[in-house]
Scaffold this active site. Structure first.
Site, PDB file in Angstrom:
ATOM      1  N   GLY A  32      35.389 -19.749  78.057  1.00 55.02           N
ATOM      2  CA  GLY A  32      34.651 -18.499  77.947  1.00 55.02           C
ATOM      3  C   GLY A  32      33.168 -18.735  77.751  1.00 55.02           C
ATOM      4  O   GLY A  32      32.646 -19.819  77.990  1.00 55.02           O
ATOM      5  N   HIS A  38      29.201 -22.038  85.049  1.00 52.79           N
ATOM      6  CA  HIS A  38      30.571 -21.611  85.356  1.00 52.79           C
ATOM      7  C   HIS A  38      30.607 -20.831  86.668  1.00 52.79           C
ATOM      8  O   HIS A  38      31.535 -20.983  87.473  1.00 52.79           O
ATOM      9  CB  HIS A  38      31.115 -20.732  84.229  1.00 52.79           C
ATOM     10  CG  HIS A  38      31.247 -21.418  82.920  1.00 52.79           C
ATOM     11  ND1 HIS A  38      30.451 -21.122  81.833  1.00 52.79           N
ATOM     12  CD2 HIS A  38      32.083 -22.402  82.504  1.00 52.79           C
ATOM     13  CE1 HIS A  38      30.797 -21.879  80.806  1.00 52.79           C
ATOM     14  NE2 HIS A  38      31.777 -22.675  81.185  1.00 52.79           N
TER      15      HIS A  38
END
Length: 329
Positions: A32, A38
């Site tokens: 996360g 990412h």
């Protein structure tokens, strides 16, 4: 407007979303707090599986890879923002299971062991970290059943261990490394960067500056050898020029004055940058073979990883670059 990815919480939901035969599934595993690094992994997955494939992003803060005194409790959890980043990068599914879905009986008694590589560098400073990481990666590979999995090269030792586990334990998945994404000033993107104050962030830049100093030193040395070869000078002439400091790159003066070339020179260029950074507590600076993360010898030829880890205040950061030594440089 980009469609929101499906948010799934259970393995049963994930199985129900399995793509049809002939459509590839790619997975990007995260804890996360998604950022542009990412997003680049998700975009790489999207490109690899094609418009008809499926990209799954996992979001799970794995307690097994945090040691005593590490930042498990304060690790950022930003699922709503993560969904937006995943959607913008082209994800189809976000799998964000609770801990009891991944570990239904509590912490598992049977785990994957990282072996000798898992005790080096990061493993030495974070005992048990890689066993916990590989255990959750193995479980998530089983749960997501991807054709291809994407991991960032910033976590170079993690990538090497996952690649080795997949090979050694015959996982039917292709592992792909994606280059590190950096801020314009060179700082490698990390979810932990948000912990840094403005002052600490400036201090943290020493990590990338040290790596780039080594790269520049190697570039200068290579250029000198090419020039020497073109002029017909013997190899000793190129080494002598490097030793007295003839260079067209911004290599470190101390390294140029005292190092004889190759791996030793690269390390000598990087060390002073770290030593001069006030407020930086260095865990390690190492030049290693990417196959097993052992230190490379002075006569090493081929690709090596220059890796660094340090604390800035209460925040621990890692970074690395890949360097070539010898004819392929």
């Amino acid at each position: 407007m980009t469609a929101a990815p499906a948010l799934l919480r259970t393995a049963a939901e994930l199985r129900a979303q399995r793509p049809d035969r002939g459509r590839r599934r790619g997975v990007v595993m995260t804890m996360g707090a998604l950022h542009e690094g990412h997003a680049e992994l998700v975009r790489a997955a999207r490109a690899a599986v094609g418009p008809g494939g499926q990209v799954v992003v996992t979001v799970f803060v794995n307690p097994l890879q945090f040691g005593a005194g590490e930042d498990l409790d304060r690790y950022p959890r930003t699922l709503d923002a993560d969904l937006a980043v995943a959607a913008g990068a082209g994800a189809d599914v976000v799998f964000a299971p609770p801990a009891d879905e991944v570990y239904p009986g509590g912490e598992p008694e049977v785990r994957v062991t990282a072996g000798p590589m898992g005790g080096r560098l990061e493993g030495e400073h974070r005992p048990g970290h890689f066993d916990g990481m590989l255990t959750v990666v193995a479980k998530l590979l089983h749960l997501t059943a991807p054709d291809v999995a994407f991991y960032g090269e910033k976590d170079a030792q993690q990538l090497a261990l996952i690649t080795r586990m997949v090979r050694d334990l015959n996982f039917p998945v292709e592992v792909v490394g994606v280059p590190t994404v950096r801020e314009p000033d060179g700082l490698a993107l990390s979810s932990r960067n948000r912990y840094l104050s403005r002052y600490e962030r400036n201090v943290a830049l020493a990590l990338s500056r040290a790596l780039f100093a080594a790269r520049d030193r190697l570039t200068a040395e290579t250029a000198l050898r090419v020039r020497a070869a073109a002029s017909g000078a013997p190899e000793g002439r190129a080494a002598a020029l490097a030793k007295v400091g003839e260079s067209r790159a911004s290599a470190d003066a101390h390294a140029l004055a005292h190092a004889s070339g190759g791996p030793a020179a690269a390390l000598a260029a990087a060390r002073p940058v770290l030593e001069e950074a006030r407020g930086l507590d260095v865990d390690y600076l190492a030049l290693v073979d990417p196959r097993d993360f052992t230190d490379v010898p002075d006569d090493f030829q081929g690709e090596a990883v220059l890796a660094v880890a340090a604390r800035v205040g209460t925040t621990r950061l890692i970074d690395n670059i890949r360097l070539w030594f010898g004819a392929s440089a």
